[in-house]
Design an enzyme around this catalytic site. Structure first.
Site, mmCIF file in Angstrom:
data_model
loop_
_atom_site.group_PDB
_atom_site.id
_atom_site.type_symbol
_atom_site.label_atom_id
_atom_site.label_comp_id
_atom_site.label_asym_id
_atom_site.label_seq_id
_atom_site.Cartn_x
_atom_site.Cartn_y
_atom_site.Cartn_z
ATOM 1 N N ASP A 283 3.222 24.330 50.529
ATOM 2 C CA ASP A 283 4.165 23.708 51.448
ATOM 3 C C ASP A 283 3.938 22.196 51.445
ATOM 4 O O ASP A 283 2.901 21.710 50.978
ATOM 5 C CB ASP A 283 3.962 24.241 52.870
ATOM 6 C CG ASP A 283 4.378 25.694 52.997
ATOM 7 O OD1 ASP A 283 5.191 26.131 52.171
ATOM 8 O OD2 ASP A 283 3.886 26.376 53.906
ATOM 9 N N ASP A 603 2.917 29.112 56.643
ATOM 10 C CA ASP A 603 2.559 29.013 58.057
ATOM 11 C C ASP A 603 3.469 29.820 58.974
ATOM 12 O O ASP A 603 3.112 30.105 60.104
ATOM 13 C CB ASP A 603 2.559 27.547 58.508
ATOM 14 C CG ASP A 603 3.885 26.858 58.207
ATOM 15 O OD1 ASP A 603 4.832 27.547 57.789
ATOM 16 O OD2 ASP A 603 3.966 25.624 58.371
ATOM 17 N N ASP A 607 6.944 33.698 55.998
ATOM 18 C CA ASP A 607 6.143 33.481 54.791
ATOM 19 C C ASP A 607 5.256 34.680 54.471
ATOM 20 O O ASP A 607 4.594 34.698 53.436
ATOM 21 C CB ASP A 607 5.253 32.236 54.959
ATOM 22 C CG ASP A 607 6.053 30.947 54.928
ATOM 23 O OD1 ASP A 607 7.084 30.926 54.232
ATOM 24 O OD2 ASP A 607 5.652 29.970 55.579
#
Length: 1025
Positions: A283, A603, A607
């Site tokens: 990310d 997070d 996900d």
């Protein structure tokens, strides 16, 4: 007569008393949560009236929440249960023991122990006064194994081991190596027994011509049993029974140390798997960046401000719209708090993007608290919350005139596409045409994005006529008036560029997967070092990525994906589904020599599927949800990318630690096997006695495991490429070291055994009587053997041909203590061990000779390292990983389960880790016996795991003309793939006269018009397939 309201009140009171003073049960709320959209609204209206009535029944406030009264909270716990995710049931001690016993090495030893136990009960006729030497041999073989069951065991393992999802790369290699060593030991054992039997038969019945007497048959059987025990002894010495201990110690030690490097390891195998990682999908926000967002630029009233303007510069109407549009249209839980320490920065609580916008309000000398006090949360008429599809948030309030005003904010390309008016520098509303929008994109948004800024557009719309149908979102979120476009900076963590450079040197590809604009993502990737000017790599948006990899039915095709992912470095405007698609595609790909080992960060709750699918899933410890943490293998307690690099270092260190231990132990095994074999065949006795062998086993198993498995990692681990799945545990360099040191040790041992008494001028220990006292001769042999192992343990610290074996030795206190403690223990055993250890005291001169020969191991190691490995063509590798074809074949059944789960769950619910090891084995056996059923089902499960994307909820809606993915004329050439350009803000009925030229992609409209924009500020960063 009671009115309806009073009747409802009485009814509600009856319900309250019947359902624990609350008007809703847990099942009622659960059923309500399972509904969506209009169904949920209809259920609320028909059963509860409205949301406020639900809150009234639950005795809570929609604004302030629960009262916090302890008695009230306790009552709610009793009625509704505690609000937490229940922990998974931990395994019992017996379950852990059973799992440990599944190790191949231990299975071999278990079989040997059973055979040894059976033989201990054997008493041949007339054998009551059996020589005690037999007990010594039996003692030596007690922890040993017969290889009779290895072949059948290996066949079962071949069928069962590969489909186990929890089996890591290292575990697979260790399993194969243990089987290979077992086979080699079985051959040596069989040869030993055969030679002993032939020697006995030829010597007695051929040379001495003795007849076979029936009454002597029990004696002959007793000899044959003795020969068999000696053979099993040779086999036992060959088995590296300390290997499971070394793996456990190395992993446990690494996991403990990784905590200090902000890596909380939830699954042990993830530690060493990370050492083989070839790709990291990371990310952006919070991982590569600091996740402290600040508005640094703004476009207001036709003027671009490179710094936050003074409030005096802005028209009062515009300032009021900015303050209200941000303060009201943000979650009221997002706040700017005073700094914890004097002189520090204000604390951002809640959504970081909203905190940045609230910070802008503060910088404009305005108070968002006052606005929120005037318009409390309960006065908000309608809220369209932010989600990954909408990428915007809108809030509706009533105006004093009786109408409605809607404030909207979101991604600039999303909001601007829905604007048809804009505020000018006087604060007046003027038309905002397509050409104006294109100019703003070119002159404002793209330059901001190229500086790595996230662009947010703030807009509003007034509804002065009749109240619209709020559920018709497509009509509501149109005809907006643009207030401002804000550029938000999230600085790159200063340590990230160096960490990514280390990953590149280590052969690890880092890919950024983010929801940001393509230009912002590219700029951040360039700052991080993921992209460098001139790189021939891909940057794609989520929609373009899906167009390139999916067929007409919306299904992902692996062949198409294989053309994209090797060069893909940035995936922007992506959804959690896109991340899962990318991760699965990379893992399932057969491009390249070996399968990719992929690590993923995440997070959010969505996900979870990507974290579960990845070989190693990293969850954010600070920003991550509980669901993401539950799905992960490792939790980053600081949310920092550099901690991932440290995890790679520790993973590679685990791998190297096991290899170091193998190099040391196999050297001991080779020497011990040959010595035991030669001694049994020539002298009918072993130079190393049973108790001495136990001490040697203790040195090379427990102590060596502790010493070599606790080596701290160094930066040199990141200067080589990943080993990969097929790289053998024992390299040709390690094989050179093993055989080279074995030659030295065998030469010394045989010289001491057959000529040592002459060199030291002492009595020979060979052919000694049964109960004779220990001899100095064999004590020197034992002492020299142990000291050679001790100094070879120092040599084993290096496995890649390094010359300086002492480098960093004092950094490992455990290693120094083990070596020193072993040496002191050896002195005590030799000098004071006496008959129990078959030792007698040595003179100082004899000690110096033993020590000199042991130190010779270090000098011999330098000689071995000077020999080029390439020149030794006869050397072979051992402990290979699983072949790619076997992985693909054996993983089919497991992937089909994943397909079904994705179809049913659509990625919204976590995929739990499956069953434990025993249950997995049972499943594999059943699947193996029902292969016909699998073949029938395979045709129905053959579609991609991504079939769930064809569900209407996941259909990709094009907001502009669709461009072709592949040029039909060049479709047959995978090197020439045209990607459609990232199209910026097209309306429903028009084609933009330019395109955001990422990746040197060509838009079909550009091709037709022949337009070229090589003067784009992004031109130096353009990349292509």
């Amino acid at each position: 007569m009671t009115n309806p309201a009073e009747h409802a009140l009485v009814a509600n009171s009856m319900v309250d008393s019947r359902e624990g003073d609350f008007g809703c049960t847990v099942m009622d709320l659960r059923k309500l949560m399972e509904l969506r959209s209009n169904d949920a609204m209809n259920q609320i209206s028909s059963r509860y009236g409205d949301v406020l009535n639900i809150c009234s029944r639950l005795k809570t406030s929609p604004v302030e929440g629960l009262s916090g009264n302890p008695a009230d909270l306790e009552k709610r716990r009793q009625v509704f249960g505690q609000n937490f995710i229940p922990p998974k049931k931990s395994k019992t001690f017996l379950e852990l023991v059973w799992e440990a016993l599944q190790d191949v090495t231990l299975i071999i030893l278990e079989i040997a122990a059973i055979i040894s136990l059976v033989l201990s009960f054997y008493r041949p006729p007339g054998g009551e006064n059996e020589p005690k030497t037999q007990d010594g041999v039996a003692l030596e073989i007690q922890p040993l194994n017969s290889q009779e069951g290895v072949d059948s065991e290996e066949k079962e393992k071949k069928a069962a081991k590969m489909p186990k999802k929890e089996k890591s790369v290292l575990q697979g290699k260790l399993t194969r190596l243990a089987v290979q060593i077992g086979k080699a030991g079985l051959i040596m054992s069989a040869v030993t027994v055969l030679i002993l039997i032939l020697y006995f038969v030829i010597d007695n019945f051929v040379v001495k011509q003795r007849p076979w007497l029936a009454e002597c048959t029990p004696i002959y059987i007793q000899y044959f049993v003795k020969f068999f025990i000696i053979g099993v002894t040779v086999l036992v010495v060959a088995v590296p029974e300390g290997l499971p201990l070394a793996v456990t110690i190395s992993l446990a030690y690494s996991v403990k140390k990784m905590m200090k490097d902000n890596n909380l390891v939830r699954h042990l195998d993830a530690c060493e798997t990370m050492g083989n990682a070839t790709a990291i999908c990371s990310d952006k926000t919070g991982t590569l960046t600091m996740n402290r967002m600040t508005v640094v630029q703004a476009y207001i009233g036709g003027t671009r401000y490179h710094q936050i303007p003074s409030p005096d510069v802005l028209p009062p109407k515009v300032l009021d719209l900015i303050v209200n549009g941000i303060s009201i249209n943000s979650a009221y839980t997002s706040k700017i708090m005073p700094p914890e320490k004097e002189g520090g920065q204000p604390r951002q609580v809640g959504n970081k993007t909203e905190c940045a916008l609230l910070g802008l309000v503060t910088d404009l000398k305005q108070d968002y608290h006052a606005v929120r006090s005037e318009v409390p949360e309960e006065k908000l008429y309608k809220v369209y919350t932010f989600n990954s599809v909408r990428k915007s948030m809108s809030t509706v309030i009533r105006t004093p005139s009786g109408g409605f005003r809607m404030y909207s904010k979101g991604a600039s390309e999303i909001i601007l596409r829905k604007c048809n008016r804009i505020l000018n520098k006087e604060g007046e509303v003027v038309p905002f045409k397509s050409k104006d929008r294109d100019d703003m994109v070119r002159t404002v948004i793209e330059p901001m994005a190229c500086e790595g800024l996230r662009t947010i557009c703030v807009a509003y719309r007034d509804f002065n006529d009749a109240e619209p149908v709020w559920d018709n979102e497509n009509e509501i979120l149109t005809e907006l008036t643009c207030i401002a476009v804000l550029g938000i900076e999230d600085p790159v963590r200063p340590e990230v560029p160096e960490a990514i450079a280390k990953c590149k040197r280590a052969g690890i590809t880092v890919r950024m997967v983010t929801g940001d604009n393509i230009n912002t993502a590219r700029a951040i990737a360039t700052k991080c070092g993921i992209l460098t000017p001139g790189d021939d790599f891909l940057c794609l948006e989520g929609k373009e990525f899906n167009r390139l990899i999916r067929n007409e039915k919306g299904e992902v095709e692996q062949d198409k994906l294989d053309k994209i992912w090797p060069k893909l470095r940035v995936l922007a405007r992506s959804s959690p589904t896109d991340k899962h698609t990318l991760v699965k595609g990379i893992i399932d790909s057969t491009v390249g020599e070996q399968r990719q080992v992929v690590a993923v960060t995440g997070d959010g709750t969505n996900d979870g599927p990507a974290l579960k699918k990845a070989d190693v899933g990293f969850a954010m410890g600070i920003a991550g949800t509980d669901v993401a943490k539950e799905a992960s293998d490792i939790i980053l307690t600081d949310d920092n990318f550099t901690s991932i690099v440290k995890a790679v270092m520790w993973g590679r260190n685990v791998y190297d630690s096991i290899s170091k231990f193998l190099q040391f132990q196999l050297t001991v095994n080779v020497v011990a096997v040959i010595v035991a074999f030669t001694g049994a065949c020539i002298t009918q006795d072993s130079p190393l006695k049973a108790v001495q062998m136990l001490w040697v086993n203790l040195i090379m198993d427990t102590f060596a495991s502790l010493a070599l498995a606790t080596e701290p990692p160094t930066d040199s681990l990141l200067k080589r490429r990943p080993y990969g799945r097929n790289k053998p545990l024992i390299s040709r360099t390690m094989m050179k070291n093993i055989l080279g040191h074995a030659v030295y040790q065998l030469t010394v041992i045989f010289l001491l055994v057959f000529a040592g008494e002459k060199f030291f001028d002492i009595d020979s220990g060979r052919n000694a009587p049964l109960h004779s006292p220990p001899s100095q001769h064999y004590t020197i042999v034992f002492n020299t053997f142990v000291l050679m192992q001790l100094f070879n343990e120092i040599n084993s610290r290096k496995i890649h041909g390094e010359r300086n074996v002492f480098a960093g030795i004092f950094r490992n206190v455990i290693f120094c203590c083990v070596v020193l403690g072993t040496f002191i223990s050896q002195i005590l055993i030799v000098e004071f061990g006496g008959k129990p250890f078959s030792c007698t005291g040595l003179t100082l001169c004899q000690w110096f000779w033993c020590l000199f020969i042991g130190i010779g191991e270090l000098l011999w190691g330098q000689l071995i390292s000077a020999i080029p490995t390439q020149s030794l063509k006869f050397l072979k590798e051992a402990g290979h990983g699983t072949a790619k074809e076997e992985i693909t074949k054996d993983a089919e059944g497991l992937d089909e389960i994943d397909h079904a789960e994705m179809e049913l769950r659509r990625g919204q619910i976590l995929w739990f880790r499956g069953l434990n090891r025993i249950q997995t084995q049972i499943k594999v056996v059943r699947a193996f016996h029902s292969s016909l059923h699998e073949n029938i089902m395979k045709s129905s499960n053959q579609n991609s795991i991504h079939n769930f994307m064809t569900h209407p909820e996941f259909a990709i809606e094009e907001e502009g003309p669709r461009t072709p993915v592949l040029d039909e004329q060049e479709e047959g050439n995978p090197e020439k793939v045209f990607t459609s350009g990232t199209r910026v803000f097209p309306t429903d009925d028009e084609v933009t006269p330019y395109a955001n030229k990422n990746n040197n992609a060509v838009d079909c409209s550009q091709v037709q018009m022949g337009a070229s924009h090589s003067d784009s500020p992004l031109h130096s960063l353009e990349t292509s397939v």
